[in-house]
Design a protein around this motif. Structure first.
Motif, PDB file in Angstrom:
ATOM      1  N   ALA A  49      52.909 -12.274  -3.734  1.00 11.53           N
ATOM      2  CA  ALA A  49      51.996 -11.547  -4.626  1.00 11.53           C
ATOM      3  C   ALA A  49      51.172 -10.549  -3.831  1.00 11.53           C
ATOM      4  O   ALA A  49      50.967  -9.408  -4.263  1.00 11.53           O
ATOM      5  N   ALA A  50      50.713 -10.970  -2.646  1.00 11.78           N
ATOM      6  CA  ALA A  50      49.924 -10.072  -1.803  1.00 11.78           C
ATOM      7  C   ALA A  50      50.752  -8.871  -1.377  1.00 11.78           C
ATOM      8  O   ALA A  50      50.250  -7.741  -1.317  1.00 11.78           O
ATOM      9  N   ALA A  51      52.040  -9.095  -1.095  1.00 12.06           N
ATOM     10  CA  ALA A  51      52.922  -7.989  -0.713  1.00 12.06           C
ATOM     11  C   ALA A  51      53.068  -7.008  -1.870  1.00 12.06           C
ATOM     12  O   ALA A  51      53.043  -5.787  -1.668  1.00 12.06           O
ATOM     13  N   LEU A  52      53.209  -7.546  -3.085  1.00 17.85           N
ATOM     14  CA  LEU A  52      53.368  -6.687  -4.258  1.00 17.85           C
ATOM     15  C   LEU A  52      52.124  -5.830  -4.496  1.00 17.85           C
ATOM     16  O   LEU A  52      52.217  -4.721  -5.015  1.00 17.85           O
ATOM     17  N   LEU A  53      50.960  -6.364  -4.135  1.00 19.47           N
ATOM     18  CA  LEU A  53      49.701  -5.679  -4.446  1.00 19.47           C
ATOM     19  C   LEU A  53      49.122  -4.962  -3.235  1.00 19.47           C
ATOM     20  O   LEU A  53      47.991  -4.470  -3.289  1.00 19.47           O
ATOM     21  N   ASN A  54      49.869  -4.931  -2.130  1.00 19.32           N
ATOM     22  CA  ASN A  54      49.407  -4.219  -0.939  1.00 19.32           C
ATOM     23  C   ASN A  54      48.099  -4.796  -0.391  1.00 19.32           C
ATOM     24  O   ASN A  54      47.220  -4.069   0.060  1.00 19.32           O
ATOM     25  N   LEU A  55      47.976  -6.139  -0.473  1.00 21.17           N
ATOM     26  CA  LEU A  55      46.774  -6.789   0.060  1.00 21.17           C
ATOM     27  C   LEU A  55      46.901  -6.927   1.568  1.00 21.17           C
ATOM     28  O   LEU A  55      47.963  -7.284   2.074  1.00 21.17           O
ATOM     29  N   SER A  56      45.817  -6.687   2.286  1.00 26.51           N
ATOM     30  CA  SER A  56      45.845  -6.860   3.741  1.00 26.51           C
ATOM     31  C   SER A  56      45.818  -8.349   4.083  1.00 26.51           C
ATOM     32  O   SER A  56      45.495  -9.189   3.244  1.00 26.51           O
ATOM     33  N   GLY A  57      46.162  -8.646   5.339  1.00 22.32           N
ATOM     34  CA  GLY A  57      46.195 -10.040   5.782  1.00 22.32           C
ATOM     35  C   GLY A  57      44.849 -10.723   5.637  1.00 22.32           C
ATOM     36  O   GLY A  57      44.772 -11.876   5.216  1.00 22.32           O
ATOM     37  N   ASP A  58      43.765 -10.003   5.954  1.00 23.27           N
ATOM     38  CA  ASP A  58      42.427 -10.595   5.863  1.00 23.27           C
ATOM     39  C   ASP A  58      42.096 -10.991   4.425  1.00 23.27           C
ATOM     40  O   ASP A  58      41.593 -12.077   4.155  1.00 23.27           O
ATOM     41  N   ARG A  59      42.381 -10.038   3.513  1.00 25.65           N
ATOM     42  CA  ARG A  59      42.065 -10.316   2.106  1.00 25.65           C
ATOM     43  C   ARG A  59      42.953 -11.424   1.565  1.00 25.65           C
ATOM     44  O   ARG A  59      42.496 -12.271   0.787  1.00 25.65           O
ATOM     45  N   LEU A  60      44.230 -11.432   1.984  1.00 28.13           N
ATOM     46  CA  LEU A  60      45.123 -12.522   1.560  1.00 28.13           C
ATOM     47  C   LEU A  60      44.575 -13.865   2.030  1.00 28.13           C
ATOM     48  O   LEU A  60      44.570 -14.841   1.283  1.00 28.13           O
ATOM     49  N   ALA A  61      44.080 -13.917   3.272  1.00 27.20           N
ATOM     50  CA  ALA A  61      43.533 -15.176   3.801  1.00 27.20           C
ATOM     51  C   ALA A  61      42.355 -15.641   2.956  1.00 27.20           C
ATOM     52  O   ALA A  61      42.228 -16.832   2.647  1.00 27.20           O
ATOM     53  N   LEU A  62      41.493 -14.691   2.538  1.00 27.22           N
ATOM     54  CA  LEU A  62      40.339 -15.060   1.717  1.00 27.22           C
ATOM     55  C   LEU A  62      40.775 -15.517   0.323  1.00 27.22           C
ATOM     56  O   LEU A  62      40.214 -16.466  -0.232  1.00 27.22           O
ATOM     57  N   VAL A  63      41.799 -14.815  -0.242  1.00 28.88           N
ATOM     58  CA  VAL A  63      42.307 -15.236  -1.553  1.00 28.88           C
ATOM     59  C   VAL A  63      42.901 -16.631  -1.462  1.00 28.88           C
ATOM     60  O   VAL A  63      42.629 -17.505  -2.297  1.00 28.88           O
ATOM     61  N   ALA A  64      43.710 -16.870  -0.408  1.00 30.17           N
ATOM     62  CA  ALA A  64      44.364 -18.176  -0.258  1.00 30.17           C
ATOM     63  C   ALA A  64      43.331 -19.278  -0.035  1.00 30.17           C
ATOM     64  O   ALA A  64      43.432 -20.360  -0.624  1.00 30.17           O
ATOM     65  N   ALA A  65      42.307 -18.984   0.800  1.00 29.28           N
ATOM     66  CA  ALA A  65      41.260 -19.982   1.032  1.00 29.28           C
ATOM     67  C   ALA A  65      40.527 -20.280  -0.272  1.00 29.28           C
ATOM     68  O   ALA A  65      40.249 -21.440  -0.602  1.00 29.28           O
ATOM     69  N   GLY A  66      40.239 -19.222  -1.018  1.00 29.30           N
ATOM     70  CA  GLY A  66      39.552 -19.408  -2.299  1.00 29.30           C
ATOM     71  C   GLY A  66      40.394 -20.232  -3.267  1.00 29.30           C
ATOM     72  O   GLY A  66      39.891 -21.146  -3.926  1.00 29.30           O
ATOM     73  N   LEU A  67      41.690 -19.946  -3.341  1.00 23.73           N
ATOM     74  CA  LEU A  67      42.552 -20.707  -4.251  1.00 23.73           C
ATOM     75  C   LEU A  67      42.659 -22.164  -3.808  1.00 23.73           C
ATOM     76  O   LEU A  67      42.687 -23.075  -4.641  1.00 23.73           O
ATOM     77  N   ALA A  68      42.722 -22.378  -2.489  1.00 15.90           N
ATOM     78  CA  ALA A  68      42.797 -23.756  -1.990  1.00 15.90           C
ATOM     79  C   ALA A  68      41.556 -24.537  -2.415  1.00 15.90           C
ATOM     80  O   ALA A  68      41.637 -25.711  -2.778  1.00 15.90           O
ATOM     81  N   ILE A  69      40.401 -23.863  -2.393  1.00 14.24           N
ATOM     82  CA  ILE A  69      39.152 -24.528  -2.784  1.00 14.24           C
ATOM     83  C   ILE A  69      39.057 -24.637  -4.313  1.00 14.24           C
ATOM     84  O   ILE A  69      38.588 -25.641  -4.850  1.00 14.24           O
ATOM     85  N   GLY A  70      39.511 -23.610  -5.016  1.00 17.40           N
ATOM     86  CA  GLY A  70      39.312 -23.557  -6.465  1.00 17.40           C
ATOM     87  C   GLY A  70      40.340 -24.320  -7.276  1.00 17.40           C
ATOM     88  O   GLY A  70      40.044 -24.756  -8.395  1.00 17.40           O
ATOM     89  N   THR A  71      41.556 -24.502  -6.723  1.00 19.81           N
ATOM     90  CA  THR A  71      42.603 -25.146  -7.530  1.00 19.81           C
ATOM     91  C   THR A  71      42.285 -26.592  -7.932  1.00 19.81           C
ATOM     92  O   THR A  71      42.693 -26.992  -9.033  1.00 19.81           O
ATOM     93  N   PRO A  72      41.593 -27.413  -7.117  1.00 21.75           N
ATOM     94  CA  PRO A  72      41.246 -28.742  -7.640  1.00 21.75           C
ATOM     95  C   PRO A  72      40.420 -28.660  -8.922  1.00 21.75           C
ATOM     96  O   PRO A  72      40.654 -29.413  -9.871  1.00 21.75           O
ATOM     97  N   GLY A  73      39.468 -27.732  -8.947  1.00 18.32           N
ATOM     98  CA  GLY A  73      38.673 -27.548 -10.159  1.00 18.32           C
ATOM     99  C   GLY A  73      39.522 -27.070 -11.310  1.00 18.32           C
ATOM    100  O   GLY A  73      39.361 -27.509 -12.452  1.00 18.32           O
ATOM    101  N   LEU A  74      40.462 -26.177 -10.996  1.00 19.41           N
ATOM    102  CA  LEU A  74      41.360 -25.657 -12.018  1.00 19.41           C
ATOM    103  C   LEU A  74      42.254 -26.777 -12.575  1.00 19.41           C
ATOM    104  O   LEU A  74      42.484 -26.867 -13.788  1.00 19.41           O
TER     105      LEU A  74
END
Lengths: 211, 192
Positions: free
Chosen positions: A112-137
């Protein structure tokens, strides 16, 4: 409890649930470049938010299958006469749902990050956020599944119940991409609240659906 | 084994409507009760109250020993082999040797040949027999059976009667809701 979790994880993967969620997630992320055009800089700026919105919509997909089938099939009754409380059932379902949908979703953030031209740093923050947020989800999905079990048109109602409650996750998750650690801490707080509160509410809903 | 159920002045209501009022029922170890009556009168609801799945609108229920419940739904995962689906429940019962219990229960219900067949391929009657096999495998003290004979052939009904008699002989208690005649000697009759 372990057997319960394992049963739901197995059913989650065996029913093609994880594949469906991942495919839907990628499909939604593909829609946005089509809709707003191939401006790489713009996509890179909004990409993190798009991944979060897509994750939210993908999490909504299996809600109807989480609790209602077990209520109909009498599985909840059989557990209840064996002294398993509805809250324990809901907690097991939350954990199992997280195991069944979060790891594939996290892996899917890379394409998904490749499709949206996300940089590695932003991908890391998105992935960290999803890892934290998915239990709540996951907790929110199980709670919604329990609340709408047995309703006609449960799928549509599930969206109306779940999406507004997921807004804090979305705000802090997407906010953490620019806000950094502060945003992640707020995200963790919301996720923790949902993870702890979800099974309690879902347990009460299961108890009511049994009667 | 020693199972008993006692209901004192129980009222059952569903959806704000009173179905059954003032039921007194006592089943001692080795005893049985038959709840009979026409469709929709509240047999299943009364049984759910006895199982603790439904709160009584008034009165109270006491149970002694572990409970095995056989409801309308099979509660067996359709994609799993019959023996595996039953083994899941046998493991939940927290008793010794779940696999042996399941194998014995399958043989008792004449389902031994179907152990490896996925549940979704079973017929209605075979599913009912599988649900009875779960009750047998549970080794529970109190059996609460909702329409256990529905969908069963004559041979299986006879088998059911034998199993109930065997369970009672070892001190277990049985409550059956049925509209079909079942041979249960000395069973208390509850007509709704």
């Amino acid at each position: 409890m372990g057997a319960l979790v394992w049963r739901d994880v197995r059913r989650g993967y065996a029913g093609g649930g994880a594949t469906l969620v991942v495919a839907f997630f990628l499909l939604v992320t593909v829609l946005f470049p089509f809709a707003i055009g191939p401006d790489a800089a713009l996509l890179a700026r909004v990409g993190g938010g798009i991944v979060w919105a897509a994750a939210l919509l993908a999490a909504l997909l299996p809600v109807e299958r989480l609790v209602a089938p077990d209520l109909e099939a009498g599985v909840v009754d059989q557990l209840a006469v064996r002294g398993v409380s509805p809250v324990t059932i809901a907690a097991a379902k939350t954990l199992a749902h997280w195991i069944a949908f979060a790891p594939p979703l996290l892996l899917a953030t890379i394409p998904a990050a490749a499709l949206l031209n996300l940089s590695g740093d932003r991908l890391a923050l998105v992935a960290a956020g999803l890892a934290i947020g998915t239990p709540g989800l996951a907790a929110l999905a199980v709670t919604t599944g329990a609340l709408v079990a047995g309703l006609r048109g449960a799928g549509a109602v599930a969206g109306l119940v779940m999406l507004p409650l997921a807004v804090p996750l979305l705000i802090f998750g997407a906010g953490a991409i620019d806000g950094g650690a502060g945003g992640l801490k707020l995200l963790a707080a919301v996720s923790l609240l949902l993870t702890v509160g979800g099974p309690i509410v879902a347990g009460a809903a299961i108890r009511m659906a049994m009667e | 084994m020693s199972g008993a159920v006692r209901a004192v002045d129980v009222t059952v209501a569903r959806g704000g409507r009173v179905l059954v009022e003032g039921i007194d029922l006592a089943v001692a170890p080795g005893g049985a009760a038959v709840v009979a009556g026409p469709n929709g009168v509240g047999k299943s609801s009364l049984l759910r109250v006895l199982a603790g799945l439904l709160r009584p609108a008034a009165g109270h229920v006491e149970r002694e020993g572990t409970v095995a419940w056989m409801g309308e739904a099979a509660a067996l995962d359709p994609e799993r082999a019959l023996a595996d689906a039953l083994a899941f429940w046998a493991a939940q019962d927290a008793r010794a040797l779940p696999d042996v219990r399941v194998a014995a229960a399958l043989d008792a219900m004449l389902l031994g040949d179907l152990a490896d067949v996925p549940v979704r391929f079973l017929s209605t009657g075979q599913r009912r027999r599988a649900a009875l096999a779960r009750v047998v495998a549970s080794g529970a003290d109190v059996w609460l059976l909702d329409e256990p004979a529905s969908g069963l052939d004559a041979g299986a009904v006879e088998r059911l009667e034998q199993l109930i008699a065997g369970h009672r002989a070892t001190g277990g208690a049985v409550v059956v809701a049925t509209h079909q005649p079942l041979a249960l000697p000395d069973a208390a009759q509850v007509a709704l």
